[in-house]
Write a protein that holds these residues in place. Structure first.
Motif, mmCIF file in Angstrom:
data_model
loop_
_atom_site.group_PDB
_atom_site.id
_atom_site.type_symbol
_atom_site.label_atom_id
_atom_site.label_comp_id
_atom_site.label_asym_id
_atom_site.label_seq_id
_atom_site.Cartn_x
_atom_site.Cartn_y
_atom_site.Cartn_z
ATOM 1 N N GLU A 144 0.583 5.998 4.410
ATOM 2 C CA GLU A 144 1.339 7.141 3.304
ATOM 3 C C GLU A 144 0.624 8.384 2.637
ATOM 4 O OE1 GLU A 144 4.870 8.080 1.118
ATOM 5 O OE2 GLU A 144 4.601 6.268 2.253
ATOM 6 N N ARG A 145 -0.259 8.251 2.599
ATOM 7 C CA ARG A 145 -1.149 9.706 2.039
ATOM 8 C C ARG A 145 -0.892 11.054 3.214
ATOM 9 N NH1 ARG A 145 -6.953 8.471 -0.174
ATOM 10 N NH2 ARG A 145 -5.299 7.399 -2.228
ATOM 11 N N SER A 176 -6.752 0.364 -7.322
ATOM 12 C CA SER A 176 -6.868 0.780 -5.582
ATOM 13 C C SER A 176 -8.666 -0.241 -5.923
ATOM 14 C CB SER A 176 -6.958 2.505 -5.798
ATOM 15 O OG SER A 176 -8.020 3.141 -4.591
ATOM 16 N N GLN A 236 -7.454 10.472 6.066
ATOM 17 C CA GLN A 236 -6.503 9.432 6.694
ATOM 18 C C GLN A 236 -6.332 8.747 7.984
ATOM 19 O OE1 GLN A 236 -5.783 8.746 3.306
ATOM 20 N NE2 GLN A 236 -6.931 10.693 3.077
ATOM 21 N N ASP A 283 -4.891 -1.077 2.841
ATOM 22 C CA ASP A 283 -5.962 0.180 2.779
ATOM 23 C C ASP A 283 -5.032 1.200 3.909
ATOM 24 O OD1 ASP A 283 -7.644 1.472 1.287
ATOM 25 O OD2 ASP A 283 -8.230 2.157 4.229
ATOM 26 N N GLY A 309 1.105 -0.563 -0.065
ATOM 27 C CA GLY A 309 -0.176 0.042 0.240
ATOM 28 C C GLY A 309 0.475 1.164 0.769
ATOM 29 N N ARG A 310 1.992 1.729 0.808
ATOM 30 C CA ARG A 310 2.322 2.654 0.415
ATOM 31 C C ARG A 310 3.415 2.488 -0.523
ATOM 32 N NH1 ARG A 310 5.808 4.152 6.466
ATOM 33 N NH2 ARG A 310 6.013 5.915 4.952
ATOM 34 N N GLU A 336 0.877 4.181 -3.416
ATOM 35 C CA GLU A 336 0.747 5.467 -2.996
ATOM 36 C C GLU A 336 2.005 6.381 -3.142
ATOM 37 O OE1 GLU A 336 -1.453 8.073 -1.780
ATOM 38 O OE2 GLU A 336 -2.373 6.680 -2.030
ATOM 39 N N ARG A 375 -1.824 2.889 2.731
ATOM 40 C CA ARG A 375 -1.698 3.882 2.011
ATOM 41 C C ARG A 375 -2.090 4.659 2.444
ATOM 42 N NH1 ARG A 375 -3.895 1.785 -3.842
ATOM 43 N NH2 ARG A 375 -3.114 4.594 -4.675
ATOM 44 N N ARG A 376 -3.342 4.821 3.013
ATOM 45 C CA ARG A 376 -3.347 5.968 4.507
ATOM 46 C C ARG A 376 -2.345 6.569 5.048
ATOM 47 N NH1 ARG A 376 -7.610 7.157 2.120
ATOM 48 N NH2 ARG A 376 -9.341 4.779 1.720
#
Length: 844
Positions: A697-698, A674, A762, A691, A541-542, A545, A694-695
């Motif tokens: 990293e975002r 995604s 996030q 997820d 995920g990271r 992203e 991703r969150r």
């Protein structure tokens, strides 16, 4: 009276003119090797076998170009799903090489093969029971002890240990070839950790999709019942009704990792590496995000010498410390039983006919290549006398006569130095070698450049131990070679594979792994996620992203160069800040800051020495490869497509328009990835870690963008770029009609809980994920990730955009980094000796 033509001959007579000419051309140009049995042609010039004639007749009816389109569809499936293998010592995987034609065998022929291989599996089981049990064969003089103890596959700590479930060999395989007398011969026994069954499944999937009508019309026997019985046999080795079955893999750099992942996914097993397992109090456990969960049965694909560094190879990083002790305690069933590989030794081949009569009371049904073990004086003398006419190979798994390979070699093939070195080793330790009769085995037709040609082949046939006895797979794993020496067939020497079709005499019912039982316990959670898988999903995920964020930066950089009306283009400071972000991320180096902006864009996209987009995507692909069994075929295909598109343009320097087009395509694929994750993944722990990565990293990225572009001295161009990077331009314009302003922009990208790209959103999503993950504590206290996240969430909820500054945003960014470390420490246990830092609530 003339004999009535066979159904196959009548079928050939009824072909259309074009199809008949094509079939006639294939058969006319086919030239079997003189003196070598062939699967297409009957002996003594008897013409093609009926089932081959039926197959080729139907095959010839495909219209011009249709065959290519059908097989191209199959090869596209190979590419899209990443069907692959690896040559030992190579870093990159190779695409799976499959022949467009299967190996065809009649039901009558297969009955003889199955009987011979089943008897051999039974013999090997009885032999292992004696070797590691009473050792009566040694006492009676039927088998020299040195023929066993000389093998590195003889595991002395397993002497006297009875396997749980009573079975040494859960899966056995034999490599076969048709001998010069027309009978099938055994070339090699596979009892250590037989590979290839998963590839046999994949071969069947590929060819049945390429020729569905032909596959059904030929009455091909199905493979699913065999795998169902294999699964039942493994479950029977456990001591509880709902066992956890694991497939122990050497890891993603194993030569056959794809096959192991495919087999685990198909059978519903847990794919684990050595670090995923730990031994406690005589039992084996899987490290999961919910603590240690008991492993009842382990189907191993790791050689026995590497499975326990405490008692065997201390350098091994593939095994589990204490696993042999757990086997002795009966706390886990490891199959095939460690030490089973000893029956693969060629030193045993000459004794097998006698041992079969002794142990089974019957003659050996399927012979093997004549073999003389040089550990016996008379056999050594015979081999020395005829050494130039024999194939010389290792008696046990190890180096061959040339010092580099384990397969038999003709003395004539050795260089002078290799021959001299071999003679020295042979004189020092003759018991390490065997002499074998040189046999040219049979060929099967393959299609090359529109022509049928004979190719030597090896057929691997599998036998599984089941609750109802031995079960033979109706098919197998076939490898064909471009070389005339069939013993040279291996996946590293230009070999290809073929599906194996056993042709039944009547229609075969459709069978799958579906059970007919009505008392199956309903589950809504897919087991417990291993810590390694959680780690990989989080970082997948990271990586994805970070790749998306870098692509957005590159897109903004290109847009500034192409559109003179773009806001970013009007300010050199904003352009410099954009490139400084790329430098801070490692996407470009410091030297690129002073270069042309276009050069910076190309470097950020394709530079192989920095953390460019292509490097990030490759990292994502390698991470995904480590848990391939958990990803859908669509997800994997999209990820490979993304890497492929980036590779296509990596060789040159693209224009602004070329870079922008590449970026837009890559962003579309990332959006599709995604979407697949959001819509197609079960909402279990695996999806939450993907997820959550991703969150995290975002959130870090948006903090970094805000610090650089929304400080007190921010310009309109800076804010415009910030909203573009946060994909919030449309939302901002719909909400604020007065134009860009610092405080509203900060609020939207940092504090707005309704903006899916904001920091607040996030943090809210991460909070939900952590609340849904299992807790290891039983004292009601917060665990470290929540102790970090909850104060951060409160601060963000109560923060005001007007008070935000770079220092405050940096604090949020650093807190997210600490949160990532805390998640890793809590859930991602690493190393063979890693233990939780908190008390385990239970060992289930």
């Amino acid at each position: 009276m003339a004999a009535e033509p066979s159904p196959a001959a009548r079928r050939a007579e009824n072909l259309g003119s074009i199809s008949a000419r094509r079939l006639s051309g294939w058969l006319r140009d086919y030239r079997p090797i003189m003196g070598v049995p062939d699967e297409l042609m009957m002996p003594a010039g008897g013409g093609p076998r009926d089932y081959w004639l039926c197959f080729l007749g139907d095959f010839a009816e495909y219209e011009e170009g249709e065959f290519d389109s059908r097989f191209n569809l199959a090869t596209r499936h190979i590419r899209d799903t990443g069907v692959s293998y690896r040559i030992y010592g190579e870093e990159n995987e190779r695409s799976w090489p499959i022949n467009p034609l299967p190996l065809l065998l009649s039901e009558a022929e297969w009955t003889q093969i199955a009987a011979g291989v089943e008897q051999r599996a039974t013999l090997m089981e009885a032999l292992l029971a004696d070797i590691y049990g009473e050792a009566s064969l040694f006492a009676a003089g039927d088998l020299p002890a040195a023929a066993i103890t000389g093998s590195t596959d003889f595991i002395r700590p397993m002497r006297g240990v009875k396997p749980r479930g009573g079975q040494y060999l859960q899966l056995y395989a034999a490599d076969l070839g048709r001998g010069p007398d027309g009978r099938w011969w055994v070339l090699d026994d596979r009892a250590q950790a037989p590979s290839g069954a998963g590839y046999a499944l994949e071969n069947r999937l590929i060819l049945s999709r390429a020729y569905p009508n032909l596959y059904n019309a030929m009455n091909v026997q199905r493979l699913a019942p065999f795998f169902d019985e294999l699964r039942k046999g493994l479950a029977a080795a456990a001591d509880r009704s709902d066992p956890r079955i694991c497939l122990l893999t050497p890891g993603p750099y194993s030569e056959t990792y794809f096959e192991q992942a495919h087999l685990a996914r198909y059978l519903g097993f847990l794919l684990v590496e050595g670090d995923d397992l730990v031994v406690r109090d005589g039992r084996a456990y899987v490290r999961t995000v919910a603590g240690l969960k008991r492993a009842d049965v382990i189907l191993r694909r790791v050689d026995a010498d590497f499975i326990d560094p405490l008692e065997l190879n201390s350098r091994s990083r593939l095994g589990v410390p204490g696993l042999l002790e757990a086997i002795r305690e009966g706390g886990v069933a490891v199959l095939n039983m460690p030490g089973s590989g000893v029956v693969e030794s060629k030193a045993l081949l000459g004794f097998l006919p006698k041992l079969c009569r002794r142990l089974l009371g019957e003659e050996l049904k399927m012979p093997n290549v004549a073999t003389w073990w040089c550990g016996q004086p008379s056999e050594r003398d015979l081999v020395e006398a005829q050494i130039n006419g024999m194939a010389i190979g290792p008696a046990f798994n190890g180096l061959g006569p040339d010092g580099t390979t384990s397969r038999p070699r003709l003395m004539a093939d050795l260089t002078a130095d290799q021959r001299e070195a071999f003679i020295q080793r042979f004189n020092d330790r003759p018991g390490d070698f065997v002499g074998q009769e040189v046999v040219r085995l049979s060929t099967t037709p393959v299609l090359r450049d529109g022509r049928l040609e004979p190719a030597p082949f090896v057929l691997r046939v599998y036998v599984a131990a089941t609750p109802d006895g031995m079960r033979v797979m109706p098919g197998g794993f076939c490898r064909t070679s471009i070389h005339p020496d069939v013993r040279a067939v291996s996946m590293g020497e230009d070999a290809r594979t073929s599906d194996v079709w056993v042709i039944a005499d009547k229609p075969v019912p459709r069978i799958s792994l579906m059970t007919g039982a009505d008392d199956v316990k309903v589950r809504r959670i897919l087991g417990n996620l291993p810590s390694r898988a959680a780690d990989n999903l989080f970082w997948l995920g990271r990586y994805l992203e970070r790749a998306e964020a870098t692509l957005r930066l590159v897109r903004s950089l290109c847009t500034s160069l192409m559109d003179s009306e773009a806001a970013v283009h009007s300010s050199g400071e904003t352009l410099d800040r954009l490139r400084q972000i790329l430098v801070a991320w490692g996407a470009i180096d410091e030297e690129a800051v002073g270069a042309r902006a276009l050069d910076s864009a190309n470097a950020a996209l394709h530079d192989r020495e920095t953390s460019s987009v292509i490097r990030l995507v490759r990292s994502a692909r390698r991470t995904a490869a480590s848990m391939r069994e958990r990803l859908s075929a669509d997800f994997w295909a999209l990820l490979l497509n993304l890497e492929g598109r980036l590779n296509e343009s990596a060789g040159g320097v693209l224009s602004e328009a070329g870079v922008l087009q590449q970026v837009e395509r890559a962003l579309q694929i990332l959006a599709a990835l995604s979407g697949l994750a959001q819509e197609n993944m079960n909402r279990g722990a695996g999806w939450r870690f993907l997820d959550m990565g991703r969150r995290v990293e975002r959130g870090i990225n948006i903090c970094h963008f805000t610090r650089k572009l929304a400080d007190s001295d921010a310009t309109i161009d800076d804010l415009d770029l910030l909203l573009d990077l946060a994909d919030s331009q449309i939302t901002y314009r719909a909400r604020y009609l007065v134009g860009l302003a610092l405080v509203p922009a900060r609020d939207m990208v940092m504090l707005d809980p309704f903006n899916t790209r904001s920091l607040a959103f996030q943090v809210c999503e991460i909070k939900t994920h952590l609340a849904s993950l299992p807790s290891l504590l039983d004292d009601g206290m917060l665990e470290a990730p929540n102790r970090i996240l909850l104060p951060l969430a409160t601060e963000i909820e109560t923060e005001e955009a007007s008070r935000l500054n770079a220092e405050r945003v940096l604090t949020f960014e650093q807190t997210l980094m600490k949160l990532s470390d805390a998640v890793a420490e809590r859930y991602f246990l690493q190393g063979a000796n890693a233990v939780p830092t908190v008390k385990l609530a239970a060992l289930a």
